[in-house]
Design a protein around this motif. Structure first.
Motif, PDB file in Angstrom:
ATOM      1  N   ILE A  75      34.368  77.711 -17.382  1.00 56.03           N
ATOM      2  CA  ILE A  75      34.556  79.118 -17.047  1.00 56.03           C
ATOM      3  C   ILE A  75      33.275  79.861 -17.413  1.00 56.03           C
ATOM      4  O   ILE A  75      32.696  79.638 -18.480  1.00 56.03           O
ATOM      5  CB  ILE A  75      35.770  79.694 -17.789  1.00 56.03           C
ATOM      6  N   LEU A  76      32.834  80.727 -16.546  1.00 54.56           N
ATOM      7  CA  LEU A  76      31.592  81.469 -16.768  1.00 54.56           C
ATOM      8  C   LEU A  76      31.820  82.563 -17.806  1.00 54.56           C
ATOM      9  O   LEU A  76      32.625  83.477 -17.586  1.00 54.56           O
ATOM     10  CB  LEU A  76      31.110  82.084 -15.456  1.00 54.56           C
ATOM     11  N   VAL A  77      31.129  82.481 -18.934  1.00 57.53           N
ATOM     12  CA  VAL A  77      31.180  83.532 -19.944  1.00 57.53           C
ATOM     13  C   VAL A  77      29.949  84.413 -19.757  1.00 57.53           C
ATOM     14  O   VAL A  77      28.818  83.972 -19.958  1.00 57.53           O
ATOM     15  CB  VAL A  77      31.208  82.960 -21.375  1.00 57.53           C
ATOM     16  N   VAL A  78      30.179  85.647 -19.329  1.00 58.76           N
ATOM     17  CA  VAL A  78      29.100  86.623 -19.152  1.00 58.76           C
ATOM     18  C   VAL A  78      29.058  87.493 -20.390  1.00 58.76           C
ATOM     19  O   VAL A  78      30.073  88.058 -20.803  1.00 58.76           O
ATOM     20  CB  VAL A  78      29.321  87.487 -17.897  1.00 58.76           C
ATOM     21  N   CYS A  79      27.877  87.605 -20.976  1.00 54.63           N
ATOM     22  CA  CYS A  79      27.769  88.191 -22.309  1.00 54.63           C
ATOM     23  C   CYS A  79      26.608  89.178 -22.372  1.00 54.63           C
ATOM     24  O   CYS A  79      25.525  88.911 -21.840  1.00 54.63           O
ATOM     25  CB  CYS A  79      27.552  87.059 -23.304  1.00 54.63           C
ATOM     26  N   SER A  80      26.816  90.320 -23.004  1.00 60.55           N
ATOM     27  CA  SER A  80      25.734  91.280 -23.197  1.00 60.55           C
ATOM     28  C   SER A  80      24.843  90.842 -24.352  1.00 60.55           C
ATOM     29  O   SER A  80      25.314  90.249 -25.321  1.00 60.55           O
ATOM     30  CB  SER A  80      26.291  92.683 -23.463  1.00 60.55           C
ATOM     31  N   ASN A  81      23.560  91.159 -24.263  1.00 63.02           N
ATOM     32  CA  ASN A  81      22.577  90.672 -25.229  1.00 63.02           C
ATOM     33  C   ASN A  81      22.307  91.640 -26.367  1.00 63.02           C
ATOM     34  O   ASN A  81      21.552  91.319 -27.273  1.00 63.02           O
ATOM     35  CB  ASN A  81      21.254  90.364 -24.503  1.00 63.02           C
ATOM     36  N   PRO A 115      23.219  85.634 -28.187  1.00 58.41           N
ATOM     37  CA  PRO A 115      24.295  84.738 -27.741  1.00 58.41           C
ATOM     38  C   PRO A 115      23.837  83.297 -27.537  1.00 58.41           C
ATOM     39  O   PRO A 115      22.652  83.031 -27.326  1.00 58.41           O
ATOM     40  CB  PRO A 115      24.731  85.364 -26.410  1.00 58.41           C
ATOM     41  N   PRO A 116      24.801  82.371 -27.561  1.00 61.85           N
ATOM     42  CA  PRO A 116      24.469  80.961 -27.337  1.00 61.85           C
ATOM     43  C   PRO A 116      24.058  80.701 -25.896  1.00 61.85           C
ATOM     44  O   PRO A 116      24.349  81.479 -24.985  1.00 61.85           O
ATOM     45  CB  PRO A 116      25.778  80.235 -27.681  1.00 61.85           C
ATOM     46  N   MET A 117      23.432  79.553 -25.694  1.00 60.31           N
ATOM     47  CA  MET A 117      22.924  79.178 -24.382  1.00 60.31           C
ATOM     48  C   MET A 117      24.046  78.939 -23.371  1.00 60.31           C
ATOM     49  O   MET A 117      23.839  79.053 -22.161  1.00 60.31           O
ATOM     50  CB  MET A 117      22.081  77.915 -24.535  1.00 60.31           C
ATOM     51  N   ASP A 118      25.244  78.619 -23.864  1.00 61.37           N
ATOM     52  CA  ASP A 118      26.373  78.382 -22.969  1.00 61.37           C
ATOM     53  C   ASP A 118      26.789  79.636 -22.213  1.00 61.37           C
ATOM     54  O   ASP A 118      27.449  79.545 -21.177  1.00 61.37           O
ATOM     55  CB  ASP A 118      27.584  77.867 -23.756  1.00 61.37           C
ATOM     56  N   TYR A 119      26.430  80.814 -22.747  1.00 63.42           N
ATOM     57  CA  TYR A 119      26.853  82.071 -22.137  1.00 63.42           C
ATOM     58  C   TYR A 119      25.765  82.586 -21.195  1.00 63.42           C
ATOM     59  O   TYR A 119      24.572  82.483 -21.496  1.00 63.42           O
ATOM     60  CB  TYR A 119      27.124  83.138 -23.193  1.00 63.42           C
ATOM     61  N   PHE A 120      26.172  83.140 -20.081  1.00 64.40           N
ATOM     62  CA  PHE A 120      25.235  83.779 -19.155  1.00 64.40           C
ATOM     63  C   PHE A 120      24.939  85.155 -19.726  1.00 64.40           C
ATOM     64  O   PHE A 120      25.741  86.079 -19.644  1.00 64.40           O
ATOM     65  CB  PHE A 120      25.853  83.869 -17.768  1.00 64.40           C
ATOM     66  N   THR A 121      23.786  85.263 -20.360  1.00 62.21           N
ATOM     67  CA  THR A 121      23.482  86.410 -21.208  1.00 62.21           C
ATOM     68  C   THR A 121      22.656  87.455 -20.462  1.00 62.21           C
ATOM     69  O   THR A 121      21.666  87.127 -19.805  1.00 62.21           O
ATOM     70  CB  THR A 121      22.738  85.938 -22.465  1.00 62.21           C
ATOM     71  N   VAL A 122      23.066  88.708 -20.593  1.00 58.56           N
ATOM     72  CA  VAL A 122      22.515  89.793 -19.781  1.00 58.56           C
ATOM     73  C   VAL A 122      21.851  90.841 -20.656  1.00 58.56           C
ATOM     74  O   VAL A 122      22.455  91.367 -21.597  1.00 58.56           O
ATOM     75  CB  VAL A 122      23.629  90.459 -18.941  1.00 58.56           C
ATOM     76  N   GLY A 123      20.604  91.138 -20.359  1.00 57.81           N
ATOM     77  CA  GLY A 123      19.888  92.256 -20.962  1.00 57.81           C
ATOM     78  C   GLY A 123      19.768  93.388 -19.956  1.00 57.81           C
ATOM     79  O   GLY A 123      20.353  93.349 -18.868  1.00 57.81           O
ATOM     80  N   ALA A 178      25.425  96.607 -18.152  1.00 55.45           N
ATOM     81  CA  ALA A 178      24.621  95.630 -17.419  1.00 55.45           C
ATOM     82  C   ALA A 178      25.381  94.323 -17.253  1.00 55.45           C
ATOM     83  O   ALA A 178      25.411  93.724 -16.164  1.00 55.45           O
ATOM     84  CB  ALA A 178      23.296  95.394 -18.143  1.00 55.45           C
ATOM     85  N   ALA A 179      26.008  93.848 -18.335  1.00 55.87           N
ATOM     86  CA  ALA A 179      26.777  92.606 -18.267  1.00 55.87           C
ATOM     87  C   ALA A 179      27.978  92.748 -17.342  1.00 55.87           C
ATOM     88  O   ALA A 179      28.347  91.800 -16.624  1.00 55.87           O
ATOM     89  CB  ALA A 179      27.236  92.188 -19.663  1.00 55.87           C
ATOM     90  N   THR A 180      28.597  93.919 -17.337  1.00 56.52           N
ATOM     91  CA  THR A 180      29.721  94.164 -16.436  1.00 56.52           C
ATOM     92  C   THR A 180      29.304  94.009 -14.981  1.00 56.52           C
ATOM     93  O   THR A 180      30.020  93.404 -14.167  1.00 56.52           O
ATOM     94  CB  THR A 180      30.296  95.566 -16.681  1.00 56.52           C
ATOM     95  N   LEU A 181      28.138  94.538 -14.646  1.00 59.29           N
ATOM     96  CA  LEU A 181      27.652  94.415 -13.265  1.00 59.29           C
ATOM     97  C   LEU A 181      27.446  92.953 -12.880  1.00 59.29           C
ATOM     98  O   LEU A 181      27.782  92.536 -11.776  1.00 59.29           O
ATOM     99  CB  LEU A 181      26.354  95.201 -13.097  1.00 59.29           C
TER     100      LEU A 181
END
Length: 492
Positions: free
Chosen positions: A185-191, A201-209, A272-275
């Motif tokens: 499951i894609l974990v989208v995460c704010s930075n 955040p860990p590398m497993d998460y799609f991290t957004v700045g 940003a992560a929400t988008l």
């Protein structure tokens, strides 16, 4: 508002969509978990039973509300201490799902309005958060027919210390989401919103700045956001993966049910992560065979660097990603920006060459109470900003007038935003009105934490000194501080 003092362009256009997402199909059949609180509001009634609200109680029992979308929100807007309760999550949900509306001939619409949304309120920032989060996520994943593809996490670190560095697997929220990661499951995460913290955040998460797009789809106008955090996490991986707009994100007016407004604004790297989560839901629904690895790859590979930015994470361009998917040019290959530390073994001393390992060990030494105040001061001038940040955070506040003078001197000399923020916060403690002329020049500082400290300092003397209105919009910093600078000039 933007520098042009007008309603910003629609968020879908600023993300690079070639046309607005379809209200009936964007995100269709995709389940999105939002880790947050929300409050009822008329603007979400169209979601009906596509919105679930999950609460994990302190006894770890789980409650599911199917009707929160149609509940009356009037009682929730009575003001007082709870006036802001649920607004953050409501704006998150609206950015993803709101109905189309038109302003000045431009259509504004949620990025994935046809998705299914599961809001998980696990009692964040309260003891036991990690355990409740795990119970909630696991319960949701067991439900049939919800097709969870995305988890949007804007507070991944739970109640952990933001400055002391450690390995990702040690965080309770990371442990709680491990079952979802294993299910791809894609974990989208704010930075994070400032450089005050070291942890990322860990590398497993799609991290957004975030970056500052000035509210416009014109990419030539986009610039870096001051004090935006980036760098390596406690495992040695570069964060974030990708950038998205972090200011002036338009949603339907939602601050009240009793007054009328045109739009509300959402922002920060939560916005940003929400988008990005919305883009992911859009793509998952449009390309049924797309998995989370290919999605991350196609978005990063087709993103575009921000000009003159030290951060190597690129800004999203949805149109380019769609073109690449349609052209079948992408392969299932993860795209990361830095190699990881080759060994998880921690050296016993903080004299190793790798700054991440030094930071982890230095953090452990502080948690164990092994360092004297003199040793902390020694590390406050370390060449590595991660170490300096940990040291100044650990120093807390000046213990006497001599140290206070050192704090002011080092605040002036320090260049790294997070370290400067901790010096300012330390000086805020035990400050008095005689320091007013020290504080006011920092009202135009590019660092949010420093300006926040100035505002908090002046608020202690309301009626005696002019006040500083907080702003996170770079173009407004000088404007908000101008009256303070003029007052100081007249006083001197």
């Amino acid at each position: 508002m933007t520098i042009e003092n007008k309603i910003p362009d629609p968020t879908w256009a600023r993300l690079g969509f070639p046309e607005p997402p379809e209200f009936q199909t964007s995100g269709q059949h995709v389940g999105v978990i939002i880790m947050d609180q929300i409050r009822p509001h008329p603007a979400i009634r169209h979601l009906g039973d596509r919105l679930k609200y999950i609460t994990v109680n302190h006894d770890l029992s789980v409650q599911c509300k199917d009707d929160i979308a149609v509940q009356s929100g009037s009682s929730a807007f009575s003001g007082g201490e709870d006036a802001e309760l649920g607004v953050h999550g409501l704006k998150t949900l609206l950015a993803l799902s709101h109905e189309p509306f038109e302003i000045n001939g431009e259509t504004h619409i949620g990025i994935s309005p046809a998705a299914h949304f599961i809001v998980l309120d696990h009692g964040a920032f309260i003891d036991g958060e990690g355990e409740r989060l795990k119970v909630g996520v696991d319960w949701i994943l067991e439900q049939q027919g919800w097709n969870i593809r995305i988890i949007l996490c804007t507070g991944w670190h739970a109640s952990d210390n933001l400055v002391l560095l450690k390995r990702s697997h040690e965080y309770s929220a990371v442990q709680a989401l491990q079952s979802a990661v294993k299910q791809e499951i894609l974990v989208v995460c704010s930075n994070g919103n400032t450089r005050l913290g070291n942890i990322m955040p860990p590398m497993d998460y799609f991290t957004v700045g975030g970056y500052h797009d000035r509210g416009t789809k014109n990419r030539h106008m986009h610039v870096p956001y001051p004090d935006e955090p980036f760098g390596r996490n406690g495992d040695g991986h570069f964060r974030p993966d990708i950038l998205a707009p972090r200011l002036h994100l338009t949603v339907p007016f939602c601050e009240s049910t009793t007054t009328v407004g045109e739009v509300s604004y959402y922002g920060g790297t939560s916005g940003a992560a929400t988008l990005i989560a919305g883009v992911a839901a859009y793509l998952f629904s449009k390309y049924s065979k797309l998995d989370e690895v290919e999605l991350r790859s196609v978005l990063v590979r087709n993103a575009v660097l921000v000009v003159d930015h030290e951060n190597s994470a690129p800004r999203i361009h949805v149109g380019r990603a769609i073109y690449a998917l349609n052209s079948s040019l992408q392969t299932k290959e993860k795209n990361y920006h830095a190699s990881r530390i080759k060994s998880d073994h921690l050296k016993s001393a903080i004299i190793t060459m790798d700054e991440i390992e030094r930071g982890v060990e230095f953090s452990r030494s502080i948690q164990q109470g092994e360092l004297s105040r003199m040793e902390l001061w020694t590390h406050s001038t370390d060449p590595c900003s991660i170490i300096r940040k940990i040291a100044v955070h650990a120093l807390g506040k000046p213990k006497d007038s001599e140290e206070r003078g050192m704090f002011w001197e080092l605040l002036c000399k320090e260049q790294e935003g997070g370290v400067r923020g901790w010096y300012a916060y330390g000086l805020l403690q035990d400050s008095d009105e005689l320091e007013v002329f020290f504080w006011i020049p920092y009202a135009i500082d590019s660092n949010w934490a420093v300006r926040w400290s100035v505002s908090e300092y002046l608020s202690r003397y309301e009626g005696r000194f002019p006040q500083l209105e907080k702003t996170d919009v770079p173009e407004q910093i000088q404007e908000k501080a101008e009256h303070l600078l003029q007052w100081m000039y007249l006083q001197q």
